[in-house]
Design a protein around this motif. Structure first.
Motif, PDB file in Angstrom:
ATOM      1  N   VAL A 114       0.832  -1.071   0.154  1.00  0.00           N
ATOM      2  CA  VAL A 114       0.142  -0.035   0.009  1.00  0.00           C
ATOM      3  C   VAL A 114       1.002   1.090   0.070  1.00  0.00           C
ATOM      4  CG1 VAL A 114      -1.736   1.373   1.139  1.00  0.00           C
ATOM      5  CG2 VAL A 114      -1.871  -1.265   1.196  1.00  0.00           C
ATOM      6  N   VAL A 115       0.521   2.345  -0.713  1.00  0.00           N
ATOM      7  CA  VAL A 115       1.269   3.446  -0.865  1.00  0.00           C
ATOM      8  C   VAL A 115       1.032   4.373   0.388  1.00  0.00           C
ATOM      9  CG1 VAL A 115       1.799   5.749  -2.142  1.00  0.00           C
ATOM     10  CG2 VAL A 115       1.182   3.486  -3.409  1.00  0.00           C
ATOM     11  N   LYS A 116       1.950   4.731   0.952  1.00  0.00           N
ATOM     12  CA  LYS A 116       1.549   5.523   2.490  1.00  0.00           C
ATOM     13  C   LYS A 116       2.131   7.056   2.346  1.00  0.00           C
ATOM     14  CE  LYS A 116       2.507   1.636   5.385  1.00  0.00           C
ATOM     15  NZ  LYS A 116       3.307   0.986   6.754  1.00  0.00           N
ATOM     16  N   GLY A 117       1.203   7.861   2.946  1.00  0.00           N
ATOM     17  CA  GLY A 117       1.495   9.154   2.829  1.00  0.00           C
ATOM     18  C   GLY A 117       0.725  10.057   2.134  1.00  0.00           C
ATOM     19  N   ILE A 118      -0.348   9.537   1.402  1.00  0.00           N
ATOM     20  CA  ILE A 118      -1.199  10.349   0.410  1.00  0.00           C
ATOM     21  C   ILE A 118      -2.293  10.797   1.255  1.00  0.00           C
ATOM     22  CG2 ILE A 118      -2.654  10.360  -1.323  1.00  0.00           C
ATOM     23  CD1 ILE A 118      -0.964   8.298  -2.784  1.00  0.00           C
ATOM     24  N   GLN A 119      -2.682  11.982   1.526  1.00  0.00           N
ATOM     25  CA  GLN A 119      -3.884  12.660   2.165  1.00  0.00           C
ATOM     26  C   GLN A 119      -5.131  12.903   1.178  1.00  0.00           C
ATOM     27  OE1 GLN A 119      -3.333  12.401   5.484  1.00  0.00           O
ATOM     28  NE2 GLN A 119      -1.115  11.689   5.271  1.00  0.00           N
ATOM     29  N   GLY A 120      -5.975  12.877   2.039  1.00  0.00           N
ATOM     30  CA  GLY A 120      -7.411  13.374   1.258  1.00  0.00           C
ATOM     31  C   GLY A 120      -7.222  14.821   0.716  1.00  0.00           C
ATOM     32  N   ARG A 121      -6.644  15.606   1.459  1.00  0.00           N
ATOM     33  CA  ARG A 121      -6.415  16.938   1.030  1.00  0.00           C
ATOM     34  C   ARG A 121      -6.056  17.258  -0.306  1.00  0.00           C
ATOM     35  NH1 ARG A 121      -2.556  16.690   5.021  1.00  0.00           N
ATOM     36  NH2 ARG A 121      -0.383  17.198   4.331  1.00  0.00           N
ATOM     37  N   TYR A 122      -5.117  16.035  -0.606  1.00  0.00           N
ATOM     38  CA  TYR A 122      -4.406  16.365  -1.833  1.00  0.00           C
ATOM     39  C   TYR A 122      -5.316  16.449  -3.204  1.00  0.00           C
ATOM     40  CZ  TYR A 122      -0.256  14.962   0.676  1.00  0.00           C
ATOM     41  OH  TYR A 122       0.888  15.001   1.529  1.00  0.00           O
ATOM     42  N   PHE A 123      -6.436  15.875  -2.919  1.00  0.00           N
ATOM     43  CA  PHE A 123      -7.478  15.920  -4.128  1.00  0.00           C
ATOM     44  C   PHE A 123      -8.354  17.055  -4.425  1.00  0.00           C
ATOM     45  CE2 PHE A 123      -6.599  11.485  -2.808  1.00  0.00           C
ATOM     46  CZ  PHE A 123      -6.530  10.931  -3.833  1.00  0.00           C
ATOM     47  N   ILE A 124      -8.361  18.005  -3.397  1.00  0.00           N
ATOM     48  CA  ILE A 124      -9.066  19.191  -3.336  1.00  0.00           C
ATOM     49  C   ILE A 124      -8.870  20.236  -4.531  1.00  0.00           C
ATOM     50  CG2 ILE A 124      -9.717  21.242  -2.065  1.00  0.00           C
ATOM     51  CD1 ILE A 124      -9.254  19.821   0.465  1.00  0.00           C
ATOM     52  N   PRO A 125      -7.796  20.361  -4.979  1.00  0.00           N
ATOM     53  CA  PRO A 125      -7.375  21.365  -6.180  1.00  0.00           C
ATOM     54  C   PRO A 125      -7.916  20.867  -7.332  1.00  0.00           C
ATOM     55  CG  PRO A 125      -5.435  21.175  -4.891  1.00  0.00           C
ATOM     56  CD  PRO A 125      -6.448  20.076  -4.130  1.00  0.00           C
ATOM     57  N   CYS A 126      -8.070  19.367  -7.519  1.00  0.00           N
ATOM     58  CA  CYS A 126      -8.501  18.810  -8.875  1.00  0.00           C
ATOM     59  C   CYS A 126      -9.868  18.351  -8.791  1.00  0.00           C
ATOM     60  CB  CYS A 126      -7.753  17.402  -8.806  1.00  0.00           C
ATOM     61  SG  CYS A 126      -6.100  17.678  -9.177  1.00  0.00           S
ATOM     62  N   PHE A 127     -10.747  18.727  -7.831  1.00  0.00           N
ATOM     63  CA  PHE A 127     -12.242  18.542  -7.811  1.00  0.00           C
ATOM     64  C   PHE A 127     -13.011  19.166  -8.968  1.00  0.00           C
ATOM     65  CE2 PHE A 127     -16.525  19.074  -6.408  1.00  0.00           C
ATOM     66  CZ  PHE A 127     -16.824  17.496  -6.040  1.00  0.00           C
ATOM     67  N   LEU A 128     -12.805  20.492  -9.120  1.00  0.00           N
ATOM     68  CA  LEU A 128     -13.646  21.448 -10.039  1.00  0.00           C
ATOM     69  C   LEU A 128     -13.266  20.773 -11.396  1.00  0.00           C
ATOM     70  CD1 LEU A 128     -13.581  24.974  -8.462  1.00  0.00           C
ATOM     71  CD2 LEU A 128     -15.541  23.583  -9.162  1.00  0.00           C
ATOM     72  N   PRO A 129     -12.098  20.627 -11.906  1.00  0.00           N
ATOM     73  CA  PRO A 129     -11.865  20.189 -13.192  1.00  0.00           C
ATOM     74  C   PRO A 129     -12.392  18.796 -13.426  1.00  0.00           C
ATOM     75  CG  PRO A 129      -9.791  20.827 -12.167  1.00  0.00           C
ATOM     76  CD  PRO A 129     -10.589  21.240 -11.288  1.00  0.00           C
ATOM     77  N   LEU A 130     -12.413  18.007 -12.540  1.00  0.00           N
ATOM     78  CA  LEU A 130     -13.075  16.556 -12.593  1.00  0.00           C
ATOM     79  C   LEU A 130     -14.485  16.804 -12.827  1.00  0.00           C
ATOM     80  CD1 LEU A 130     -10.910  14.306 -10.266  1.00  0.00           C
ATOM     81  CD2 LEU A 130     -10.884  14.432 -12.491  1.00  0.00           C
ATOM     82  N   VAL A 131     -15.033  17.676 -12.139  1.00  0.00           N
ATOM     83  CA  VAL A 131     -16.337  17.841 -12.523  1.00  0.00           C
ATOM     84  C   VAL A 131     -16.859  18.493 -13.766  1.00  0.00           C
ATOM     85  CG1 VAL A 131     -18.528  19.002 -11.428  1.00  0.00           C
ATOM     86  CG2 VAL A 131     -16.794  18.094  -9.810  1.00  0.00           C
TER      87      VAL A 131
END
Length: 425
Positions: free
Chosen positions: A376-393
């Motif tokens: 398993v990859v360790k160290g990735i946090q949920g906050r890392y995905f915040i900046p990419c939410f709008l482009p994905l939507v």
């Protein structure tokens, strides 16, 4: 927990030491001995965990009364990065201004560690609020989703910290709003002011955290008349993106030239294991996504780290549900902008590729600190995905819901007209 590293980097930058020194093959920042004595109590006492050993007002007053530290006594504090992030500029200015006020107003307490900590956080929060207001002002499309993203508990928590996420989150929303506002304009050329905004926001995106350079691909969404004809448009966009990347990565390149290369034997072992078991890469990524989805969801919306705040999961998932419903509504009623299939593929494919490479980088650099060949990859946090939410939507933009609502309205008006005719007859 990274607040100590951020403080060490920012305080050194505010004193003119842009790049870290290397001590015993490890990047370090030199802090005053009095700072280090307080900092070693963090977070167990400085902020507190689970309401135990809370940093008391007596300790705060003692650190404030300590005043300006003795610069001759310094202690090396190890930092996890050997590069200077542009996201550190604003809190560094806040700390430097606090020390200037300390001398001008004869208030030595402003040079203490507690005042320096809060001055850096306050500068970050002011920047976060200002850029967020500018982003919402430019948000002709997805304004409600942008508001929810910027006002999530995690976003506000990061905005009031020393983390460079306080820069990334509002700048990414502003970049997205700026691209769509230029795309929806009726003008034939991009204004000079908008060019400057594009350069500044793009530079801070790449210079703060290079993984978010993937958002620069939104430049391809600007229509042809604004960026030249079809023949040279792609070349001009690529040259613009390359220039932004060079500007943003300039501190990293200077550090790579001027300083010695720092090697980590564990990273080499992890990389060798990964090369010998290349078929395990998809399994590791899929296993990480499956096992960490709940943690990513909580960390995306409202896991507030070391604060004595544990938001109940019910409230977290209710907030996520509201965010998804609002974003789906705005994506389903968006009209006036047509997203081509190649744009959807570019956004989705670029985001997936970017985070795949980021996960592999975290697997080599961070997971290797705990185990070699982990599943398993360790160290990735949920906050890392915040900046990419709008482009994905935005990649799922359609006007199906808008057409449905218009059809229902037309049917309702037609029914009312027939009813009036019936009563008149």
């Amino acid at each position: 927990p990274d607040e100590r590293i951020h403080f060490a980097n920012i305080w050194a930058i505010s004193n003119g030491s842009i790049f870290p020194d290397v001590h015993e093959d490890q990047p370090v920042r030199w802090l005053p001995e009095s700072y280090r004595a307080v900092w070693d109590r963090y977070p167990a006492e400085f902020l507190g965990v689970d309401n135990q050993n809370k940093y008391s007002m007596e300790q705060i007053k003692a650190d404030l009364d300590a005043g300006e530290p003795d610069s001759s006594e310094k202690n090396g504090f190890p930092v996890s990065t050997a590069v200077m992030s542009l996201g550190y500029c604003f809190p560094a200015v806040g700390m430097a201004m606090a020390r200037l006020l300390s001398g001008a107003l004869c208030l030595p307490c402003l040079s203490g560690i507690y005042a320096q900590l809060q001055a850096g956080r306050l500068a970050n929060l002011i920047f976060y609020a200002l850029v967020s207001c500018f982003a919402l002002q430019r948000s002709r499309y997805f304004p409600r989703t942008a508001m929810l993203i910027l006002c999530m508990p995690m976003s506000l928590y990061l905005g009031a910290s020393l983390s460079y996420d306080a820069v990334i989150i509002p700048v990414s929303v502003y970049w997205f709003a700026l691209i769509l506002s230029i795309r929806g304009t009726a003008e034939k050329m991009i204004r000079s002011a908008d060019w400057m905004r594009l350069v500044l926001s793009g530079t801070f995106l790449v210079g703060t955290k290079p993984v978010y350079g993937i958002l620069l691909l939104l430049m391809f969404f600007i229509q042809e008349p604004l960026f030249g004809n079809r023949k040279y448009r792609w070349l001009r966009v690529l040259l613009f993106i390359a220039g932004i990347c060079i500007l943003g990565m300039l501190p990293t390149m200077i550090q790579a030239v001027r300083g010695p290369r720092i090697s980590n034997p564990a990273e080499g072992e992890q990389l060798s294991w990964l090369a010998a078991h290349i078929s395990m890469v998809p399994i590791i990524l899929i296993r990480t996504a499956v096992e960490k989805i709940p943690a990513y969801a909580v960390g995306f919306w409202g896991n507030l780290g070391w604060l004595d705040v544990r938001i109940p999961y019910g409230i977290v998932f209710l907030g996520l549900l509201i965010l998804l419903l609002v974003s789906c509504y705005e994506a389903g009623t968006l009209s006036g902008i047509k997203v081509l299939r190649r744009h959807r593929v570019m956004i989705l494919g670029g985001t997936i590729c970017s985070f795949t490479l980021f996960a592999l980088w975290m697997y080599v650099t961070h997971t290797s600190l705990f185990e070699i060949g982990g599943g398993v990859v360790k160290g990735i946090q949920g906050r890392y995905f915040i900046p990419c939410f709008l482009p994905l939507v935005f990649a799922f933009q359609n006007n199906h819901l808008g057409h449905f609502m218009e059809t229902r309205q037309r049917q309702g008006r037609r029914f009312c007209d027939h009813d009036k005719l019936y009563h008149r007859g």
